[in-house]
Design a protein around this motif. Structure first.
Motif, PDB file in Angstrom:
ATOM      1  N   TRP A 201       0.829  -1.211   0.000  1.00  0.00           N
ATOM      2  CA  TRP A 201       0.000   0.000   0.000  1.00  0.00           C
ATOM      3  C   TRP A 201       0.862   1.260   0.000  1.00  0.00           C
ATOM      4  N   ASP A 202       1.992   1.234   0.707  1.00  0.00           N
ATOM      5  CA  ASP A 202       2.843   2.424   0.813  1.00  0.00           C
ATOM      6  C   ASP A 202       3.495   2.795  -0.520  1.00  0.00           C
ATOM      7  N   GLN A 203       3.619   1.849  -1.421  1.00  0.00           N
ATOM      8  CA  GLN A 203       4.270   2.099  -2.713  1.00  0.00           C
ATOM      9  C   GLN A 203       3.268   2.340  -3.845  1.00  0.00           C
ATOM     10  N   MET A 204       2.001   2.161  -3.576  1.00  0.00           N
ATOM     11  CA  MET A 204       0.985   2.299  -4.620  1.00  0.00           C
ATOM     12  C   MET A 204       0.485   3.738  -4.714  1.00  0.00           C
ATOM     13  N   LYS A 205       0.283   4.198  -5.941  1.00  0.00           N
ATOM     14  CA  LYS A 205      -0.261   5.533  -6.178  1.00  0.00           C
ATOM     15  C   LYS A 205      -1.787   5.442  -6.120  1.00  0.00           C
ATOM     16  N   PRO A 206      -2.438   6.300  -5.315  1.00  0.00           N
ATOM     17  CA  PRO A 206      -3.896   6.242  -5.240  1.00  0.00           C
ATOM     18  C   PRO A 206      -4.551   6.809  -6.497  1.00  0.00           C
ATOM     19  N   GLU A 207      -5.734   6.305  -6.776  1.00  0.00           N
ATOM     20  CA  GLU A 207      -6.552   6.817  -7.873  1.00  0.00           C
ATOM     21  C   GLU A 207      -7.556   7.796  -7.272  1.00  0.00           C
ATOM     22  N   ASP A 208      -7.645   8.997  -7.840  1.00  0.00           N
ATOM     23  CA  ASP A 208      -8.624   9.979  -7.385  1.00  0.00           C
ATOM     24  C   ASP A 208      -9.972   9.663  -8.025  1.00  0.00           C
ATOM     25  N   ILE A 209     -10.882   9.123  -7.242  1.00  0.00           N
ATOM     26  CA  ILE A 209     -12.215   8.787  -7.727  1.00  0.00           C
ATOM     27  C   ILE A 209     -13.060  10.053  -7.808  1.00  0.00           C
ATOM     28  N   SER A 210     -12.892  10.935  -6.835  1.00  0.00           N
ATOM     29  CA  SER A 210     -13.497  12.266  -6.824  1.00  0.00           C
ATOM     30  C   SER A 210     -12.542  13.146  -6.023  1.00  0.00           C
ATOM     31  N   GLU A 211     -12.911  14.391  -5.842  1.00  0.00           N
ATOM     32  CA  GLU A 211     -12.057  15.276  -5.049  1.00  0.00           C
ATOM     33  C   GLU A 211     -11.990  14.843  -3.588  1.00  0.00           C
ATOM     34  N   LEU A 212     -12.968  14.051  -3.159  1.00  0.00           N
ATOM     35  CA  LEU A 212     -13.051  13.648  -1.755  1.00  0.00           C
ATOM     36  C   LEU A 212     -12.818  12.159  -1.528  1.00  0.00           C
TER      37      LEU A 212
END
Length: 124
Positions: free
Chosen positions: A6-17
């Motif tokens: 998890w620490d190395q994965m880039k998050p996907e922005d599903i919405s601004e929140l």
């Protein structure tokens, strides 16, 4: 077989929140989610069983049987086909686990569930 950090994965922005990191198994998908206070997920249902485990914050779910508010170290199991919606009452981190696989997470079809049209209304 897959290995995820998890620490190395880039998050996907599903919405601004709403941000999500997704790890896949053969028949299961696990998401590490970060939802900001006020983030909503509109009413929906799916063929997957869903387990939500809140790690920090507070997340309220609306179900046919009533509302449930999860805090740290609390879990909600939502059976397949049960309509539900949610609102983050505080900035929240959680694990969201579904089986069978939620393909709408992978192809982005679920994005509209997290879009709050009121956030984009301008006063006239």
């Amino acid at each position: 077989m897959g290995f995820y950090d998890w620490d190395q994965m880039k998050p996907e922005d599903i919405s601004e929140l709403y941000r999500r990191k997704v790890a896949l198994g053969e028949n299961i998908v696990v998401a590490s989610v970060e939802v900001k206070e006020g983030a909503v997920t509109h009413a929906h249902q799916h063929d997957s069983e869903e387990i939500v485990i809140v790690l920090s914050g507070a997340w309220r779910f609306s179900l046919p049987t009533g509302e449930v508010t999860l805090g740290p170290n609390q879990m909600l199991a939502i059976p397949p086909g049960v309509e539900h919606s949610s609102e983050a009452l505080e900035d929240t981190r959680a694990l969201d686990i579904c089986t069978p696989m939620r393909y709408d997470w992978l192809n982005g079809e679920d994005r509209s569930l997290h879009y709050d049209a009121d956030q984009w209304l301008w006063a006239v």
